[in-house]
Motif scaffolding. Structure first.
Motif, PDB file in Angstrom:
ATOM      1  N   GLY A   1      -4.608  -1.339   4.649  1.00  7.40           N
ATOM      2  CA  GLY A   1      -3.258  -0.926   4.982  1.00  7.40           C
ATOM      3  C   GLY A   1      -3.080  -0.620   6.453  1.00  7.40           C
ATOM      4  O   GLY A   1      -4.039  -0.363   7.187  1.00  7.40           O
TER       5      GLY A   1
ATOM      6  N   HIS B   1      -1.158   4.905  -0.163  1.00  6.14           N
ATOM      7  CA  HIS B   1      -1.747   3.748   0.529  1.00  6.14           C
ATOM      8  C   HIS B   1      -3.218   3.581   0.145  1.00  6.14           C
ATOM      9  O   HIS B   1      -4.092   3.412   1.005  1.00  6.14           O
ATOM     10  CB  HIS B   1      -1.609   3.887   2.045  1.00  6.14           C
TER      11      HIS B   1
ATOM     12  N   THR C   1      -1.738  -1.366  -3.988  1.00  3.40           N
ATOM     13  CA  THR C   1      -1.745  -0.333  -2.947  1.00  3.40           C
ATOM     14  C   THR C   1      -0.450   0.474  -2.918  1.00  3.40           C
ATOM     15  O   THR C   1      -0.376   1.470  -2.191  1.00  3.40           O
ATOM     16  CB  THR C   1      -1.988  -0.899  -1.536  1.00  3.40           C
TER      17      THR C   1
END
Length: 866
Positions: A228, A734, A766
């Protein structure tokens, strides 16, 4: 039976099938190894798209499909045979190998450990082919199969040919799955221009993504795709610099003997700011020539340097070390994760110098808000000259300070001086006269009561006090002297008080608490003589008074032959010179005070009191015989031999010492089972803090506070449910796809820790899990970092109740406060309860703060009764 044993002693070769099974079990050790080998084969084939599909976390099926070159038909037979490879022709080729695989062992080993089939289509073939292999790597079935260019390897029932390993694999399949995901993340990060997608399917349910990349061409983009963009914000690029001379000296390196630019390091590491690191080492990836590896020394060095700047966290690391292939040795372990490096010390020196330079730079330092200097009372004090009494130069420096750092230093000096002044004023400020009077009265009352004096309030007129002064001045000086001595300070400061600048006052101020009584006696006698008391009356009142008399005569005043006082001698000289030699207690009733008292007022003589104490000695002949001494020595030697013999049977050998804590715990864990605590006999309590117990012939000492604290701690761990505080807006976490899966599967454990989540199955990986509730307990608050730490622990032990470290700290603090304290008297039943509780907890040998709960004292069988 004898024939079998005789034939077994004959050296002969192992049959090929047994060799194949033995060696295969050493090549593929786990789920992560199997997936790694298949992914490396795809990368070696030039694939740009790799799909990995797992069923039941890989226990039922592992399928890896790619769009590489495929396998030509002429290579079908040797595809899964042991040590068949196209990467090497002889041993010298190993120095220049650049592919992931080169030994030809992976597919052959997988054939021996599972059911393997391959579907492949070479770029020159018109149709694909499906191949089914037996456990020896021979083709069992061969048939056409529609497929585009590339290869698909299908592995079913991994390790089923090894029953013990297969059972262990199924029992720990989730833990193996987590390790596999971490290994796969390394290939996702380093493989530029390759799209890697991994999914896991449970039964007939939905496919859960594990990791996915989009075929990015840079390391930075791959990190963002796997972890991420939030993770990318906390990273800084690694900047390589030449090693400094000091570090080269530490490693014993001579730069003149080492070729330049041997190593080239690129990658990213976490910033050193607190909060941007990790709670564990789960995101540390090292590569050598783009090959994932586990360099132990490099990893240790990176973490040590990072802990110099952020000692509570671990860094995210993704470093690729580029070096000539002739300077490394890949053929060390079957999984090729251990690599030997030439000039490894140089690599460590480069890393250490570069990381220290990066973290010392201003990029990673917080700038202090300059508005602080505009606060009321600060700017004026900074610009004003400081008093000349201070050791800091004032006028010139105040006019030349221009930079922000110098102003900050100047402001700090001003604040320190203010704080010091306040502290001094609080120490030297006037105290309550009532408290002083009470203290003085209490001390005087105690002394005169012990002496049994009929007149406890004589006039206090001495040479060190003015005649017209305050009668309480002597008491005040005495109080100051005693308070200074009690506080550990020098008592000479009392001489600076008004009216106490004479030698007598200075001498009196040097007495310590141990000599107060010895000094007070001459004062009292002098006061009595000045007030005109008679000798008989004083002798009667002083009878039975216990005083301290030195070994030698104390010279308080020098008296001439006519009875008049000559100039006084310093009492401090007498006390300082003789009291330190030792003081003996004796009754003054045994002394003759007649000669020590003068007939006139103010006349006092100590010749009768201060005579040396005589000790009568006598010589006693002791019987001695060489025969008795020889028998005694034989007896001692025999006892020592018996003790040495008993030493061999001792179960507890560790001493009660911080250096032997691990050995002591190992002995206790080995010799004492949990059910033995209930059968321990309570001997008693020692020093209001320890319990002495007896088990068989062994004595043990138990820390009553530490053992009760550990019991309370584990009870809080097991039964406490933390209640959460709802958030106004759900918070995105995340997490990676693997961590999301771990969180969803262990939702009950998170709820017991006070965390609550909402899961959106339709969302992208995610982003499926959002935080809606956080645990709060009085002054303790928790956040996403505690969630990541909990996920890391659940990766190692799925389904096991565990707590984040900060929750453990909170429980440890509560358990400490509610436990039995040192100094608490306990009866037999209470002590028995504490000892029995030790058998009911999981780890009874240490309290949560590391203090030992129990140690072995002695073995009664080894104690010889004389």
């Amino acid at each position: 039976m004898e024939a079998c044993s005789a034939s077994a002693r004959v050296i002969k070769p192992i049959d090929r099938q047994s060799v194949h099974q033995i060696c295969s079990g050493q090549v593929v050790l786990s789920l992560s190894t199997a997936v790694k080998e298949l992914v490396e084969n795809s990368l070696d084939a030039g694939a740009t798209n790799i799909d990995i599909r797992l069923k039941e976390f890989g226990a039922d099926l592992i399928e890896v499909s790619d769009n590489g070159e495929g396998v030509e038909e002429k290579n079908f037979e040797g595809l899964t045979l042991k040590h068949y490879t196209s990467k090497l022709q002889d041993f010298s080729d190993l120095l220049h190998v650049e592919t992931f695989g080169f030994r030809g062992e992976a597919l052959s080993s997988l054939c021996a450990l599972s059911d393997l089939s391959v579907v492949t289509c070479h770029k020159t073939a018109k149709v694909g082919t499906r191949l089914v292999f037996d456990h020896n790597g021979r083709i069992r079935e061969k048939m056409p199969h529609p497929r585009q260019q590339g290869t698909t390897v299908n592995v079913q029932q991994l390790f089923y040919s090894l029953p013990v390993r297969h059972k262990e694999f199924q029992r720990n399949v989730k833990k193996e799955y987590g390790k596999m995901a971490q290994v796969l993340q390394a290939y996702c990060i380093i493989s530029a221009g390759v799209r890697i997608n991994c999914i896991n399917q449970l039964g007939q349910g939905k496919r859960n993504p594990v990791c996915c990349t989009s075929g990015c061409t840079t390391l930075k983009e791959n990190i963002s795709a796997v972890f991420g963009s939030k993770q990318l914000q906390n990273l800084v690029p690694f900047v390589q610099i030449s090693p400094s001379e000091a570090i080269c000296e530490d490693y014993g390196i001579n730069l003149a003997d080492i070729p330049e630019k041997l190593y080239r390091i690129i990658g990213f590491v976490s910033r050193s700011d607190h909060g941007v690191g990790r709670s564990s080492t789960d995101r540390q990836f090292f590569f050598i020539n783009q090959r994932p590896c586990d360099p132990t020394k490099v990893s240790k060095l990176v973490n040590e340097v990072y802990h110099m700047y952020n000692r509570h966290q671990y860094p995210f690391v993704a470093l690729n070390i580029c070096v000539n292939s002739e300077c490394i040795d890949l053929n060390v372990t079957p999984d090729k994760r251990q690599i030997l490096l030439q000039e490894e010390k140089l690599l460590l020196a480069i890393l250490k110098t570069s990381l220290i330079q990066m973290y010392d730079s201003n990029v990673n330092k917080l700038n202090i808000n300059q508005k602080f200097l505009q606060m009321p009372g600060i700017s004026e004090k900074v610009t004003q000259p400081i008093s000349t009494e201070s050791s800091v130069p004032t006028r010139q420096e105040s006019t030349t300070v221009q930079s922000f750092s110098e102003k900050e230093k100047y402001a700090s000096i001003v604040r320190l001086r203010e704080a010091y002044s306040l502290h001094q004023s609080s120490l030297c400020g006037p105290k309550s006269n009532k408290q002083q009077d009470l203290t003085v009265q209490r001390k005087l009352h105690k002394f005169f009561t012990s002496c049994k004096l009929s007149n406890p309030q004589p006039e206090c007129r001495t040479d060190c006090c003015p005649e017209s002064g305050n009668p309480g001045q002597m008491e005040q000086n005495s109080m100051n002297s005693e308070s200074d001595t009690d506080s550990g300070k020098s008592s000479t400061t009392a001489s600076s008080e008004p009216g106490c600048d004479t030698p007598q006052a200075n001498a009196l101020s040097t007495f310590t608490d141990g000599s107060d009584s010895a000094v007070s006696l001459p004062k009292v006698l002098q006061n009595f003589s000045e007030t005109g008391k008679g000798e008989d009356e004083l002798r009667t009142e002083m009878t039975g008074c216990e005083v301290l008399v030195p070994n030698v005569a104390v010279l308080t005043e020098k008296v001439d032959s006519t009875g008049n006082n000559s100039q006084p001698l310093a009492a401090g000289f007498c006390s300082h010179g003789y009291i330190t030699q030792g003081i003996k207690r004796m009754k003054t009733g045994s002394l003759c005070l007649d000669d020590g008292l003068s007939s006139g007022p103010g006349m006092f003589q100590t010749s009768g009191v201060d005579i040396p104490v005589e000790i009568n000695k006598r010589v006693v002949k002791l019987p001695f015989s060489m025969g008795l001494l020889a028998e005694r020595m034989k007896l001692v030697s025999k006892q020592q031999a018996q003790q040495k013999e008993a030493q061999r049977c001792r179960r507890f050998r560790a001493q009660i010492s911080p250096g032997d804590n691990q050995a002591a715990e190992a002995e206790l864990r080995k010799e004492i089972s949990k059910d033995r605590f209930a059968s321990m006999e309570i001997i008693g309590q020692f020093n209001l803090g320890f319990i002495i117990t007896k088990l068989d012939s062994d004595l043990f000492i138990v820390d009553q506070h530490a053992t009760d604290e550990k019991y309370n701690f584990e009870m809080l761990q097991q039964h406490t449910v933390l209640h959460g505080q709802k958030l106004i807006v759900p918070q995105s976490l995340h997490l990676t796809a693997v961590n999301e899966t771990v969180l969803v599967e262990n939702m009950d454990i998170f709820r017991k820790n006070g965390f609550d989540f909402v899961v959106n199955e339709e969302a992208l990986p995610t982003d499926r899990v959002k935080l809606v509730s956080l645990p709060m307990s009085k002054n303790w608050t928790f956040g996403p970092q505690d969630i990541e730490e909990l996920i890391f622990m659940l990766n190692d032990s799925p389904g096991v109740m565990c707590r984040p470290s900060r929750v453990r700290q909170m429980f440890a603090s509560r358990a400490c406060r509610k436990s039995v304290m040192i100094g608490t008297a306990l009866n037999i039943s209470e002590m028995k309860k504490l000892v029995t509780h030790m058998g009911e907890i999981e780890h009874p040998w240490n309290c949560p703060h590391g203090r030992p709960t129990m140690r072995h004292l002695a073995n009664l069988d080894m104690i010889v009764v004389e």
